[in-house]
Design a protein around this motif. Structure first.
Motif, short mmCIF file in Angstrom:
data_model
loop_
_atom_site.label_atom_id
_atom_site.label_comp_id
_atom_site.label_asym_id
_atom_site.label_seq_id
_atom_site.Cartn_x
_atom_site.Cartn_y
_atom_site.Cartn_z
N TYR A 149 0.84 -1.20 0.00
CA TYR A 149 0.00 0.00 0.00
C TYR A 149 0.87 1.24 0.00
N VAL A 150 0.46 2.23 -0.77
CA VAL A 150 1.12 3.53 -0.82
C VAL A 150 0.23 4.53 -0.10
N ALA A 151 0.80 5.26 0.83
CA ALA A 151 0.01 6.21 1.63
C ALA A 151 -0.70 7.20 0.72
N GLY A 152 -2.01 7.35 0.93
CA GLY A 152 -2.80 8.32 0.18
C GLY A 152 -3.23 7.88 -1.20
N CYS A 153 -2.93 6.64 -1.59
CA CYS A 153 -3.31 6.15 -2.92
C CYS A 153 -4.67 5.47 -2.82
N GLY A 191 -3.44 11.53 5.91
CA GLY A 191 -3.88 11.58 7.28
C GLY A 191 -3.40 10.37 8.05
N VAL A 192 -4.01 10.13 9.21
CA VAL A 192 -3.65 9.00 10.07
C VAL A 192 -4.59 7.84 9.75
N PRO A 193 -4.11 6.82 9.04
CA PRO A 193 -4.99 5.67 8.74
C PRO A 193 -5.22 4.85 10.01
N PHE A 202 -1.66 11.51 18.04
CA PHE A 202 -0.94 12.78 18.02
C PHE A 202 -0.07 13.03 19.24
N PRO A 203 -0.45 12.63 20.45
CA PRO A 203 0.45 12.88 21.58
C PRO A 203 1.85 12.29 21.38
N PHE A 204 1.92 11.10 20.79
CA PHE A 204 3.22 10.49 20.50
C PHE A 204 3.98 11.31 19.48
N LEU A 205 3.32 11.71 18.40
CA LEU A 205 4.00 12.42 17.33
C LEU A 205 4.39 13.84 17.73
N THR A 206 3.49 14.54 18.40
CA THR A 206 3.75 15.93 18.73
C THR A 206 4.95 16.08 19.65
N THR A 207 5.17 15.10 20.52
CA THR A 207 6.28 15.18 21.47
C THR A 207 7.54 14.46 20.99
N ARG A 208 7.52 13.92 19.77
CA ARG A 208 8.72 13.28 19.20
C ARG A 208 9.02 13.80 17.79
N PHE A 209 7.98 13.88 16.97
CA PHE A 209 8.16 14.26 15.57
C PHE A 209 7.13 15.34 15.21
N PRO A 210 7.31 16.54 15.76
CA PRO A 210 6.29 17.58 15.55
C PRO A 210 6.11 17.97 14.08
N GLU A 211 7.15 17.80 13.25
CA GLU A 211 7.00 18.12 11.83
C GLU A 211 6.00 17.16 11.17
N THR A 212 6.07 15.89 11.56
CA THR A 212 5.11 14.92 11.04
C THR A 212 3.71 15.24 11.51
N ALA A 213 3.57 15.56 12.80
CA ALA A 213 2.26 15.91 13.34
C ALA A 213 1.68 17.12 12.61
N ARG A 214 2.52 18.10 12.34
CA ARG A 214 2.02 19.30 11.66
C ARG A 214 1.56 18.97 10.24
N ALA A 215 2.30 18.08 9.57
CA ALA A 215 1.90 17.67 8.22
C ALA A 215 0.55 16.97 8.23
N LEU A 216 0.31 16.16 9.25
CA LEU A 216 -0.97 15.46 9.35
C LEU A 216 -2.11 16.44 9.64
N LEU A 217 -1.82 17.50 10.39
CA LEU A 217 -2.83 18.54 10.59
C LEU A 217 -3.09 19.30 9.29
N ARG A 218 -2.07 19.44 8.46
CA ARG A 218 -2.26 20.08 7.16
C ARG A 218 -3.19 19.25 6.27
N TYR A 219 -3.15 17.93 6.44
CA TYR A 219 -4.10 17.09 5.70
C TYR A 219 -5.52 17.56 5.99
N ARG A 220 -5.83 17.83 7.23
CA ARG A 220 -7.16 18.33 7.59
C ARG A 220 -7.37 19.75 7.05
N TRP A 221 -6.35 20.58 7.19
CA TRP A 221 -6.49 21.98 6.77
C TRP A 221 -6.74 22.08 5.26
N ARG A 222 -6.04 21.23 4.48
CA ARG A 222 -6.24 21.26 3.03
C ARG A 222 -7.67 20.87 2.64
#
Length: 800
Positions: free
Chosen positions: A50-54, A334-336, A357-377
């Protein structure tokens, strides 16, 4: 057992689906299930990639109903690899007996290792070892290295390598009656003596998918290469080598996978061919892959000491890191909910991101922000949905896929009764709450006002406007009410005496609506003056609308009965279920909704919940924050409200969701530590033991996996990012030998926390970020970069 390794010995057909899911390798861009390379989808094996988002959308007619579904696509299979001894039987075909077969998932380095011995009908025995990786360094590259050793024969070894685009989506049994052919062949061929390629296109979304493979003998005699005739959608290559007993032959297969959704490419096939041509050999790929995994583990590992529990915890983090890696930050995904590990839930995005998100925001905030952009878009689609329903703001879908439209079905079939029944899950407006909560927590942890200015404030404010729009003033009650929704408990989608769907004043939705409106006002206050003015002008938010926010925050209705918070208005009038009787009759009653519907009954008649609903309030809100919120609404609060409410609903929940154990572990952590630990262990073993009986084989439960990490790192430590400080209130279970982990906070990379011997150790990285304020049970200390600090769990002397 090594807590970095998951090992399976022998072949168990009944367990193969679960093993394949748990042995999935991924890198955030793509994932491949842990099926044997020579296997086909045959009801036992399922080698999905599987390819993410396909995604692709198809319409089917089933039982007189026209059903449209968008699915994550099972893309062409890059794995096909088999061999035969001196003209004998192919591995994976008839006539072979696998005498030894062992699979080992190395979680530290992200490699799947398979070893075995196969004997064909001619008595020829061949040992093989196969290593597989999905590169965490180069996200479009996957590789397979196979060492083949004849044990009792000398002759021609034939290796067959292929790319197979004839795959369909067949990983979930209940979907198999639907149209499942998402791929159309778009060509295949040879690019050079050692390279082959395959191209496919999705049926409706028109996504091009290209695979290019290089198969070489890196140790052993030079091969003779031939190209067998193959049907459309399949290309194969045979390599013949003169092999000798006890001498190994090493074959490497390196594949590049690209789609037309990729950025910075001209054509996906051209990119795949160039990528695989430039790719290094397996050893070099493996070296870089291991190094990338080392960086991920450094940033996110959680150490608890107990060997077996540590192994399962590592497994959970491994799949989190694979599904949502730093590569995800470059994607519009997004988060499947079920990871990239199978086709359950069709690869859709639900509210499960609230637990991730709690795991991502406190370890990989750039990834968390990208996932929030999925919603924003997808705000335009959410705004259109709100407008169509007569509301303001943005109404996000319960199930989201490619473009943000509602993907939840309106009908589904009960496999027990075979009847089609209405599916009202689209009424779960609390998905807006989850999105708003993730935005606010991201801001609290990072402290970055630029995030709010960029898009965070707009996303939070639009979710808040929708929730406020749902609320209407009931003049008889003198309070705002929210009618016709569903809460997290999906077993209640209406009242037994009403024809219309939804319940009124779901407590979780109502209370968290107030919380979101408060955070929206706080967010506007946090924006620079010009940024606030521009946002309000852009969204056409009048002062009267913000005044209404304030009014709702003081007059929202919260239903109560018998000294507890009611799940929704009228809950107290429902009948009690005969819990002992149903458990005696059915044993496993997690899917109580299906059981009752098959009996001609409905969960809507009973005080019976699928999972935590009211209790989600205690999962998200500290007791003091909930008390303040209720008191501001004019409701009395006493310290016994939470434990009374927890006990009440604990006795009326059948835990039909894997998320239920996570939430229940959290809400009893301060009052019943043993029960909390038991719920934690349930969540920890959920997928490993496939407690829901067959669901793990269709994809892991990502929210539950993330929840176990969150329980350890936030719940049992009392860690809260709030009011410009990091607050701690540890109550570490006695079952843990220790607890240590690393997080990122306010610009500090690699802040280490250790909980041991009733003390908390804090080690700050030597960087240039400003000091961090840490609060622990009344103690407050500022810790600078490069310094360490030890705080006793009780007030007293602080050592720095």
């Amino acid at each position: 057992m090594d807590h970095w390794r998951l090992t399976y010995s022998g072949f168990d057909p009944a367990a193969e689906g679960v093993r394949e899911a748990l042995c999935t390798l991924a890198n955030g861009y793509l994932a491949t299930r842990g099926a044997a390379a020579e296997s086909h989808a045959d009801g036992t094996h399922y080698p999905g990639t599987y390819v993410a988002g396909c995604y692709d959308r198809l319409t089917s007619t089933v039982g007189g109903h026209e059903v449209e579904n968008e699915d994550i696509v099972n893309v062409p299979n890059w794995l096909p690899f088999t061999f035969r001894a001196d003209g004998g039987d192919w591995l994976g075909g008839g006539g072979n007996f696998v005498e030894e077969d062992e699979r080992e998932l190395d979680m530290r380095s992200g490699v799947l290792i398979r070893t075995g011995v196969v004997r064909d009908r001619g008595g020829r025995r061949t040992r093989f070892e196969q290593r597989r990786l999905v590169s965490m360094d180069s996200p479009h590259v996957v590789a397979l290295r196979t060492v083949i050793v004849p044990q009792n024969w000398t002759g021609t070894l034939t290796v067959r390598s292929g790319l197979d685009g004839r795959v369909v989506n067949a990983g979930v049994a209940r979907y198999r009656g639907l149209d499942r052919t998402h791929l159309r062949p778009a060509g295949s061929g040879r690019h050079s003596p050692g390279l082959m390629w395959l191209r496919s296109r999705t049926v409706s979304s028109g996504i091009d998918i290209a695979l290019a493979a290089r198969t070489t003998v890196t140790q052993g005699p030079a091969p003779t290469v031939t190209w067998p005739d193959s049907p459309d959608g399949l290309i194969q290559q045979d390599l013949e080598v003169e092999a000798r007993a006890s001498r190994g032959v090493t074959v490497e297969k390196v594949v590049a996978i690209h789609t037309s959704r990729d950025t910075a490419i001209s054509d996906c096939l051209t990119e795949a061919l160039e990528n695989v041509s430039l790719a290094e050999g397996f050893d070099e790929l493996s070296h870089r892959h291991h190094a990338a995994w080392g960086r991920l583990w450094w940033a996110s590992s959680v150490d608890i000491g107990n060997e077996e529990d540590q192994r399962l915890l590592n497994l959970h983090q491994f799949h989190l890191l694979q599904t949502l890696s730093p590569h995800t930050a470059d994607l519009d995904v997004g988060v499947p909910a079920r990871g990239l590990h199978g086709e359950a839930y069709r690869g859709h995005v639900f509210w499960d991101e609230l637990f991730v998100f709690p795991f991502l925001t406190t370890r990989f905030p750039e990834t968390a922000r990208a996932l929030l952009r999925y919603r924003w878009r997808r705000l335009p689609q959410a705004r259109a949905a709100a407008h169509a329903a007569g509301h303001r703001g943005a109404m996000f879908p319960w199930q989201s896929g490619s473009d943000g439209r509602e993907e939840a079905q309106r009908l589904h079939v009960n496999p027990r009764s075979k009847r089609w029944i209405p599916d009202n899950s689209h009424l779960q407006r609390h998905v807006n709450i989850a999105i708003a909560h993730n935005v606010w927590q991201h801001y609290q942890v990072t402290g970055e006002t630029s995030f709010l200015v960029d898009f965070g404030a707009e996303l939070l404010l639009e979710t808040a406007r929708l929730l406020a729009s749902l609320a209407s003033l009931d003049t008889d009650l003198g309070r705002y009410v929210i009618r016709g929704v569903m809460g997290p408990d999906e077993y209640h989608d209406g009242y037994p005496d009403r024809d219309t769907a939804g319940v009124d004043d779901n407590a979780y939705t109502n209370v968290m609506t107030v919380w979101v409106l408060r955070r929206a006002l706080d967010t506007l206050a946090a924006l620079p003056g010009r940024g606030r003015a521009e946002l309000l002008e852009q969204l056409e938010v009048a002062p009267e609308e913000l005044d209404r926010f304030e009014d709702i925050c003081t007059r929202m209705r919260v239903p109560f009965h018998d000294g507890v918070i009611s799940q929704f208005a009228g809950y107290e009038s429902l009948a009690e279920l005969d819990w002992p009787g149903y458990r005696k009759t059915y044993g496993d009653i997690r899917r109580l909704d299906r059981i009752l519907e098959a009996e001609g009954d409905s969960c809507n008649r009973y005080k019976a919940s699928k999972q935590a609903d009211v209790l989600m309030l205690f999962f998200l809100l500290p007791a003091e924050e909930l008390a303040e919120l209720l008191e501001d609404l004019g409701y009395p609060y006493d310290p016994g409200l939470i434990p009374r409410t927890v006990d009440y609903y604990m006795a009326r929940t059948c835990h039909g969701s894997t998320l239920s154990s996570v939430v229940h572990s959290w809400v009893v952590a301060r009052t019943d530590r043993h029960a909390s630990w038991e719920f934690f262990l349930d969540a920890l073993r959920c997928d490993f033991d496939d407690v829901q009986g067959g669901t793990t084989s269709e994809g892991i439960h990502l929210g539950s996996m993330a929840g176990t990490v969150d329980l350890l790192t936030r719940c049992y430590t009392g860690l809260v990012a709030r009011n410009e400080s990091l607050q701690l209130s540890p109550l570490v279970p006695a079952e843990l030998d220790g607890l240590s982990f690393t997080l990122r906070y306010r610009g500090h990379w690699g802040m280490r926390l250790d909980f041991f011997d009733e003390r908390v150790g804090i080690e700050m990285p030597d960087d240039r970020a400003p000091p961090v304020t840490v609060e622990l049970k009344g103690q407050k200390v500022r810790v600078s970069a490069g310094r360490t600090c030890a705080l006793p769990s009780a007030p007293g002397q602080t050592d720095t």
